[in-house]
Write a protein that holds these residues in place. Structure first.
Motif, PDB file in Angstrom:
ATOM      1  N   UNK A  89       0.830  -1.203   0.000  1.00  9.57           N
ATOM      2  CA  UNK A  89       0.000   0.000   0.000  1.00  9.57           C
ATOM      3  C   UNK A  89       0.869   1.259   0.000  1.00  9.57           C
ATOM      4  N   UNK A  90       1.916   1.228   0.827  1.00 13.23           N
ATOM      5  CA  UNK A  90       2.836   2.365   0.853  1.00 13.23           C
ATOM      6  C   UNK A  90       3.511   2.509  -0.506  1.00 13.23           C
ATOM      7  N   UNK A  91       3.968   1.371  -1.072  1.00 16.41           N
ATOM      8  CA  UNK A  91       4.631   1.412  -2.375  1.00 16.41           C
ATOM      9  C   UNK A  91       3.703   1.929  -3.468  1.00 16.41           C
ATOM     10  N   UNK A  92       2.413   1.645  -3.319  1.00 16.87           N
ATOM     11  CA  UNK A  92       1.427   2.085  -4.318  1.00 16.87           C
ATOM     12  C   UNK A  92       0.880   3.473  -3.991  1.00 16.87           C
ATOM     13  N   UNK A  93       1.631   4.243  -3.204  1.00 14.50           N
ATOM     14  CA  UNK A  93       1.151   5.571  -2.797  1.00 14.50           C
ATOM     15  C   UNK A  93      -0.245   5.533  -2.200  1.00 14.50           C
ATOM     16  N   UNK A  94      -0.480   4.552  -1.313  1.00 12.27           N
ATOM     17  CA  UNK A  94      -1.735   4.404  -0.590  1.00 12.27           C
ATOM     18  C   UNK A  94      -2.909   4.102  -1.524  1.00 12.27           C
ATOM     19  N   UNK A  95      -2.603   3.693  -2.754  1.00 20.81           N
ATOM     20  CA  UNK A  95      -3.672   3.484  -3.733  1.00 20.81           C
ATOM     21  C   UNK A  95      -4.329   2.118  -3.644  1.00 20.81           C
TER      22      UNK A  95
END
Lengths: 423, 423
Positions: free
Chosen positions: B335-341
């Protein structure tokens, strides 16, 4: 306590990434202070009784530089919530129960014993805001053999209806707590503003003065979560960065430990380095409550002091062996996030952070350096299968990764034997 | 086996993210098949003996859809190395030892018992390339009560000097193994090309024909690591993507499980969905050997079948409860890697993947659906402190996060009671 001779495979971490190994060697302490590690028993100790642990590992006992004692009963709960919601839904109601000294006694006795059984002999620990419960916590830690610092939490805003003090109460209770805890020998007080959103400026100013006047160490939280960071900036429009809200009140110096530091940018990291502030990396908690992944390699490279914490109950384990392997895993996630640009932590590095770096906050030299207070554990890993004859370094790595219930056979803290698996 | 009545707090996962809870209810099975879960004992069973576990949790026994049996002795070792180096330095030499049937017997007996003690009753498992050791593994699993699929590994290139077959040997030994294992009841064979770099085209073609002719399921590895992916593309210049190297040989269908799927892009994910291939998410291993963080939420959203695996010994634990909490933590890193997306996995979702989604590969309906084979475990979480009276959902969450040695009290597999803590 006069003379302690432990025989086994002694491993210590004298520098980041380095391990000293003495197979079937002797770790010797006199009057609770390490004399040295010897491959053969020095002549001057001939005839003295040694505790022989065969081929078991003798390791430094690790230090847990950040955990919340009153959250121990709720380990592993509410992890589907982000930090601020989790605080309000789980942490604050649980902490509020520590107004009851009987509940505190029951929980803290078990916590203290569980820490020692996990080999943790040094802590920087948050209590709740309750003075009496905090004294009970210190009593139980002292009794079990845990050493280090405990803080009565200060929080005079943004708490919960049954978990908040007025500024006056916070000041008065903190002063009274400091008087009442002066007799503990191994567990000492630490100034503990919960975090910036929990403390009015007036309270922060008082705590800064208190730390300076009484020469007390300080612990709090820093840049754990992006929502928290935004809130702090709203509360302190005069500060461009989170750390400045501590610095401006005198809570930012070489005896300060700041938990998390997930979102510290270069300027904030430089401020830590310049002031000698210690960053407590809590990898398990950071992942559980979705805070992010702290840039540990960058912190280390830039010369910030980094140690490890379990952050129970954002973290779900009291074991610092688990914390070390979690730190490795987090560093690997971080590596992916950084497009493979940062190295992950090696097992030897993670163990250094858990053991030697943590002990450094308590004035110790790395590893089993002569003069260090004896903090050690004996770990019997003989139940694990071995694919080939293992090196001591491989054995240590496995101990970080593989949970081995009951493998810790004995623990020494400040020179005293405080745990034996036969007990 | 005729009638089994278990009383306790029954929790099952009937759909992704949903839990069915019956407090102090009855889980009933006849002839090893689940009849249902009942809040009160149905009249037709009046007078029948029930095993009463009080307030303990009765959960579905989880399924581990990817692990390497011969790597069990090296759990938690060599984690400072990337996948391909780790294979050569640790995994291959360890697997080579299974040429020795006595060593295989010793290790596999312990593995089988350890799986059951951890509540794992279904597996898709890699053996080594050794036919005899593979038969011993199947025997020991069958004896202990583990059910599912085991594969003799095929590898006729890029192995190690003492861990490689010729193509002819691989074909002959595989055929002989299939003959010799036809008598097992609960443990069945699975076609197992180690991964594309380990198998010549000729061997792959044989395995694809074999799977089709004998209607056998298939397991292998897919898109675990970027270096591996590049190597596969080099070896198969005619394939633009990793999955095509399996598909072109008939190893890509609704009975295929592919471990890892960390780096699958949209096209590869669509190919999985279209063919009904199952992705085995192994979060612990992916972090340990620095493979990356699989896009589990995206896989689920796109309709790919996702299950969980421990991937021992890239993973460092046999516990599928640990695998579930690791999956949650990995989804939070993602989630962090996906900019919370992307949303992280909830505790209920992770448990669904570990229990119901895994069982689906074996033809089961989700949860304790009537007609399902009885695979269940009893977990006594009463030793944990409780900050407030917990809901069953909160209790399940804690069981995923907090390791509780000895908490699993009993296990049923394919209708049979295969573990009891008193044993």
């Amino acid at each position: 306590m006069a003379l302690t001779i432990l025989k086994g495979t002694v491993i210590s971490a004298p520098a980041l990434g380095k391990l000293d190994v003495t197979e079937r060697g002797y770790l010797i302490a006199e009057e609770g202070k390490v004399t040295g590690v010897f491959p053969v028993l020095p002549k001057r100790y001939a005839g003295a009784a040694a505790e022989d642990f065969g081929d078991a590992l003798i390791l430094q006992a690790p230090a847990d530089l950040h955990l919340h004692a009153p959250q121990y009963p709720m380990m592993g709960m509410g992890m589907d919530l982000p930090l601020l919601d989790w605080l309000n839904t789980y942490a604050f109601p649980t902490e509020a129960r520590f107004a009851d000294p009987d509940y505190a006694r029951e929980v803290y006795r078990r916590l203290a014993q569980d820490l020692i059984a996990n080999g943790t002999t040094r802590v920087c620990m948050f209590s709740s805001l309750h003075r009496r419960a905090t004294l009970i916590l210190m009593e139980e830690l002292e009794k079990a053999g845990v050493t280090g610092y405990v803080g009565k939490v200060n929080m005079d805003r943004n708490g919960a209806p049954n978990l908040q003090e007025t500024t006056e109460e916070s000041v008065a209770e903190t002063l009274r707590w400091l008087e009442e805890c002066s007799d503990f020998r191994y567990v000492r007080p630490m100034v503990t503003p919960r975090f910036t959103p929990s403390c009015t400026n007036e309270l922060m100013a008082f705590l800064g003065r208190l730390a300076a006047e009484r020469n007390l160490p300080v612990q709090s939280h820093l840049s754990e979560n992006t929502a928290e960071g935004a809130w702090v900036r709203e509360l302190h429009p005069d500060c461009t960065q989170y750390w400045e809200t501590y610095a401006k009140y005198g809570l930012w110096n070489g005896r300060t430990v700041m938990a998390h530091c997930v979102w510290c940018d270069e300027r904030e990291r430089r401020a830590m380095k310049d002031a000698g502030v210690t960053a407590v990396h809590c990898p398990d908690s950071n992942q559980n409550i979705c805070s992010g992944v702290a840039p540990v390699r960058v912190l280390l490279r830039e010369g910030v002091k980094v140690v490890l914490g379990t952050d129970v109950a954002g973290g779900d384990t009291l074991s610092m062996l688990d914390a070390a392997s979690s730190a490795i895993r987090a560093s690997k996630a971080r590596r992916v996030m950084d497009n493979w640009g940062t190295d992950f932590l090696s097992a030897a590095e993670a163990w250094y952070l858990a053991a030697s770096a943590g002990a450094a906050f308590f004035g110790q030299q790395p590893g089993f350096a002569p003069g260090n207070s004896l903090h050690a554990l004996v770990l019997d890993d003989s139940r694990l299968l071995q694919p080939h004859p293992l090196t001591p370094e491989e054995r240590l790595e496995r101990c970080l990764y593989v949970r081995q219930p009951g493998a810790i056979r004995a623990v020494w803290s400040a020179g005293r034997k405080v745990f034996s698996a036969e007990d």
